[in-house]
Design an enzyme around this catalytic site. Structure first.
Site, PDB file in Angstrom:
ATOM      1  N   HIS A 149       0.846  -1.196   0.000  1.00  0.00           N
ATOM      2  CA  HIS A 149       0.000   0.000   0.000  1.00  0.00           C
ATOM      3  C   HIS A 149       0.879   1.242   0.000  1.00  0.00           C
ATOM      4  O   HIS A 149       2.073   1.172   0.302  1.00  0.00           O
ATOM      5  CB  HIS A 149      -0.911   0.019   1.244  1.00  0.00           C
TER       6      HIS A 149
ATOM      7  N   ASP B 218       0.814   5.133   1.852  1.00  0.00           N
ATOM      8  CA  ASP B 218       0.119   5.784   2.961  1.00  0.00           C
ATOM      9  C   ASP B 218      -0.651   6.994   2.424  1.00  0.00           C
ATOM     10  O   ASP B 218      -0.201   7.668   1.493  1.00  0.00           O
ATOM     11  CB  ASP B 218       1.126   6.234   4.022  1.00  0.00           C
TER      12      ASP B 218
ATOM     13  N   HIS C  16       4.772   0.179  -0.200  1.00  0.00           N
ATOM     14  CA  HIS C  16       5.525  -0.621   0.765  1.00  0.00           C
ATOM     15  C   HIS C  16       4.643  -1.703   1.369  1.00  0.00           C
ATOM     16  O   HIS C  16       3.412  -1.647   1.259  1.00  0.00           O
ATOM     17  CB  HIS C  16       6.138   0.270   1.853  1.00  0.00           C
TER      18      HIS C  16
ATOM     19  N   ARG D 251       7.490  -8.818  15.533  1.00  0.00           N
ATOM     20  CA  ARG D 251       7.941  -7.520  15.047  1.00  0.00           C
ATOM     21  C   ARG D 251       6.956  -6.448  15.491  1.00  0.00           C
ATOM     22  O   ARG D 251       5.753  -6.706  15.585  1.00  0.00           O
ATOM     23  CB  ARG D 251       8.030  -7.566  13.519  1.00  0.00           C
TER      24      ARG D 251
HETATM   25  O1  LIG Z   1       5.294  -2.298   9.832  1.00  0.00           O
HETATM   26  C1  LIG Z   1       5.793  -1.688   8.889  1.00  0.00           C
HETATM   27  O2  LIG Z   1       6.994  -1.710   8.628  1.00  0.00           O
HETATM   28  C2  LIG Z   1       4.922  -0.886   7.970  1.00  0.00           C
HETATM   29  C3  LIG Z   1       3.735  -0.261   8.639  1.00  0.00           C
HETATM   30  C4  LIG Z   1       2.943   0.548   7.684  1.00  0.00           C
HETATM   31  O3  LIG Z   1       3.234   0.594   6.520  1.00  0.00           O
HETATM   32  C5  LIG Z   1       1.776   1.325   8.132  1.00  0.00           C
HETATM   33  O4  LIG Z   1       1.399   1.264   9.310  1.00  0.00           O
HETATM   34  O5  LIG Z   1       1.197   2.039   7.283  1.00  0.00           O
HETATM   35 FE   LIG Z   2       2.212   2.161   5.508  1.00  0.00          FE
END
Ligand SMILES: O=C(O)CCC(=O)C(=O)O
Ligand SMILES: [Fe+2]
Length: 239
Positions: free
Chosen positions: A97, A99, A154, A164
């Site tokens: 996605h 942001d 990403h 994680r």
């Molecule tokens: O956990 C991650 O590295 C990405 C998190 C992410 O892309 C988001 O919260 O929009």
């Molecule tokens: Fe994100």
């Protein structure tokens, strides 16, 4: 998705009172301080990024405020937890996605998992750097910069043995502000590529069209051949 998420919009008090009724004030203080520091950093990044395009926050962005500290900006904090996964090749932490923000400031713990799509190369790992933060350019910055700062596609992968954590500071304009390609970046040979839109309107568009949202906001075809990263057929998700 192999993950859990918790979004904090505004004050964490009410959320945290429910989670930890007997001891929530410490947690709240930490989150409030973190948000304060992230807001300062995000304002500074805005000045630097826009400055690199010849846009002076103080003169050229009304909502940056008299001190150009973007005091009226809005933000949310997204807490992500990815448990260890017995079969990580068959699961995804967070689907690809972009942001819906101007900028996202991402903290990740010491377990890697974040990947960004590099045009012509493929998915690149973004391993955690101790005490380091990742800055993701969001769709609203893509619009504001008329495509000069493209938003980044990403995703988050999961790990067989290690859990994680990540914390995304989702940074955007005040709710009443319509974001559009900045007048300094448009002209006869550089038409505005996107129509004006508020953060909430964009979030609604994203909820409806997912990774095609940026294309829905586009008003004309770019002259310079820019392609929205969002137009890849990679699947869904917020931001
Ligand atoms: O956990 C991650 O590295 C990405 C998190 C992410 O892309 C988001 O919260 O929009
Ligand atoms: Fe994100």
């Amino acid at each position: 998705m192999w993950s859990e998420g918790f979004t904090i919009v505004g004050s964490p008090d009410e959320h945290f009172r429910q989670l930890w009724p007997h001891d929530y004030t410490n947690h709240c203080d930490v989150i409030k301080e973190y948000k304060q520091e992230m807001k300062k950093l995000a304002g500074r990044l805005m000045c630097l990024m826009l400055g690199s395009l010849g846009i002076t926050a103080k003169q050229d962005i009304k909502w940056a405020g008299p001190k150009s500290d973007f005091k009226e900006a809005s933000a949310a904090l997204q807490l992500n937890y990815y448990p260890a996964c017995p079969d990580p090749d068959r699961a995804m932490g967070l689907a690809a996605h972009t942001d819906s923000t101007l900028l996202t400031i991402l903290y990740q713990n010491s377990t890697s998992g974040l990947q960004v799509l590099k045009e012509g190369v493929g998915w690149i790992k973004v391993p955690p750097v101790p005490d380091g933060l990742v800055i993701n350019v969001g769709d609203l910055m893509h619009i504001l910069s008329n495509g000069s700062y493209p938003s980044v596609l990403h995703r988050a992968m999961v790990n067989r043995t290690r859990h994680r954590l990540s914390i995304a500071y989702l940074y955007g304009p005040p709710s009443s502000v319509k974001i559009s390609p900045h007048p300094k970046l448009v002209g006869p040979t550089h038409p505005p590529l996107y129509r004006p839109i508020t953060w909430n309107e964009y979030l609604d568009t994203k909820a409806k069209y997912f990774n095609k949202a940026l294309s829905w906001v586009r008003v004309c075809v770019p002259l310079n051949g820019l392609v929205d990263v969002n137009e890849h057929n990679n699947s869904v998700k917020v931001g």
